[in-house]
Design a protein around this motif. Sequence first.
Motif, mmCIF file in Angstrom:
data_model
loop_
_atom_site.group_PDB
_atom_site.id
_atom_site.type_symbol
_atom_site.label_atom_id
_atom_site.label_comp_id
_atom_site.label_asym_id
_atom_site.label_seq_id
_atom_site.Cartn_x
_atom_site.Cartn_y
_atom_site.Cartn_z
ATOM 1 N N VAL A 37 0.823 -1.211 0.000
ATOM 2 C CA VAL A 37 0.000 0.000 0.000
ATOM 3 C C VAL A 37 0.855 1.258 0.000
ATOM 4 N N HIS A 38 1.816 1.304 0.919
ATOM 5 C CA HIS A 38 2.673 2.485 1.090
ATOM 6 C C HIS A 38 4.029 1.994 1.550
ATOM 7 N N ASP A 42 10.424 1.732 -2.152
ATOM 8 C CA ASP A 42 10.334 0.315 -2.486
ATOM 9 C C ASP A 42 9.815 0.201 -3.919
ATOM 10 N N PRO A 43 10.514 -0.532 -4.799
ATOM 11 C CA PRO A 43 10.056 -0.642 -6.180
ATOM 12 C C PRO A 43 8.674 -1.279 -6.324
ATOM 13 N N TRP A 44 8.203 -1.959 -5.290
ATOM 14 C CA TRP A 44 6.892 -2.608 -5.347
ATOM 15 C C TRP A 44 5.779 -1.735 -4.761
ATOM 16 N N GLU A 45 6.086 -0.520 -4.348
ATOM 17 C CA GLU A 45 5.057 0.340 -3.761
ATOM 18 C C GLU A 45 3.886 0.483 -4.720
ATOM 19 N N GLY A 46 2.687 0.299 -4.183
ATOM 20 C CA GLY A 46 1.462 0.439 -4.968
ATOM 21 C C GLY A 46 1.089 -0.796 -5.767
ATOM 22 N N LEU A 60 14.540 -11.142 -4.237
ATOM 23 C CA LEU A 60 15.330 -9.993 -4.693
ATOM 24 C C LEU A 60 15.778 -9.118 -3.528
ATOM 25 N N SER A 61 14.919 -8.946 -2.540
ATOM 26 C CA SER A 61 15.262 -8.127 -1.380
ATOM 27 C C SER A 61 16.378 -8.754 -0.559
ATOM 28 N N ARG A 62 16.415 -10.077 -0.497
ATOM 29 C CA ARG A 62 17.430 -10.784 0.288
ATOM 30 C C ARG A 62 18.734 -10.982 -0.477
ATOM 31 N N ALA A 63 18.742 -10.804 -1.789
ATOM 32 C CA ALA A 63 19.917 -11.128 -2.611
ATOM 33 C C ALA A 63 21.180 -10.394 -2.159
ATOM 34 N N GLN A 127 4.214 0.780 5.196
ATOM 35 C CA GLN A 127 5.516 0.759 5.870
ATOM 36 C C GLN A 127 6.284 2.062 5.691
ATOM 37 N N ILE A 128 7.078 2.360 6.693
ATOM 38 C CA ILE A 128 8.024 3.460 6.605
ATOM 39 C C ILE A 128 9.342 2.957 7.195
ATOM 40 N N THR A 129 10.455 3.243 6.485
ATOM 41 C CA THR A 129 11.773 2.774 6.909
ATOM 42 C C THR A 129 12.796 3.896 6.766
ATOM 43 N N ASP A 130 13.937 3.687 7.353
ATOM 44 C CA ASP A 130 15.024 4.664 7.284
ATOM 45 C C ASP A 130 15.901 4.380 6.063
ATOM 46 N N ARG A 131 15.352 4.569 4.870
ATOM 47 C CA ARG A 131 16.112 4.327 3.637
ATOM 48 C C ARG A 131 17.250 5.335 3.472
ATOM 49 N N LEU A 132 17.081 6.561 3.963
ATOM 50 C CA LEU A 132 18.165 7.539 3.895
ATOM 51 C C LEU A 132 19.371 7.043 4.692
ATOM 52 N N GLY A 133 19.125 6.500 5.880
ATOM 53 C CA GLY A 133 20.206 5.956 6.688
ATOM 54 C C GLY A 133 20.930 4.817 5.986
#
Length: 146
Positions: A37-38, A42-46, A60-63, A127-133
């Motif tokens: 949803v949010h 993330d390339p899969w957003e939406g 792919l996320s674990r690769a 979801q919200i994550t610290d992607r900048l970090g």
Amino acid sequence: MNALSRKTRLKRFIELVWNEGKLDAADGYLAGAYTVVHDPGDPWEGMTLDPAGFKDRVRLSRAAFPDQQFDVQEMLADGGGVAMTWLWAGTHVGDLPGFPATGKPIHMSGATIYFFDDADRLTGHWQITDRLGVYQQLQRNLTASR
């Protein structure tokens, strides 16, 4: 299912699928459609994924971080969802666009609300994550390896 059971079920899903990489275990937890949803960045957003698409997402996320671990901090349940705060860590051993593998640890934190259907199968997340970090850590590691 009650809130405690959903929290227990979600924690087991995170452990098996995301931490251990047992992708086939996802079949016992997912509804036929799972919507991201949010999830900014993330390339899969939406997108709405079927179980095979969800497994591809995990693969792919674990690769780049095959040893990744989510450490669940808190879980709160209300209505049809469970909110989970978490800490994540993994070793950067696979290339990411613009960031060759460095072998260095990366850490991040986040919060995710997971949604369930009436049969207690997962139907999506917000979801919200610290992607900048994460980006800053990758950048530092790249610079240090030059």
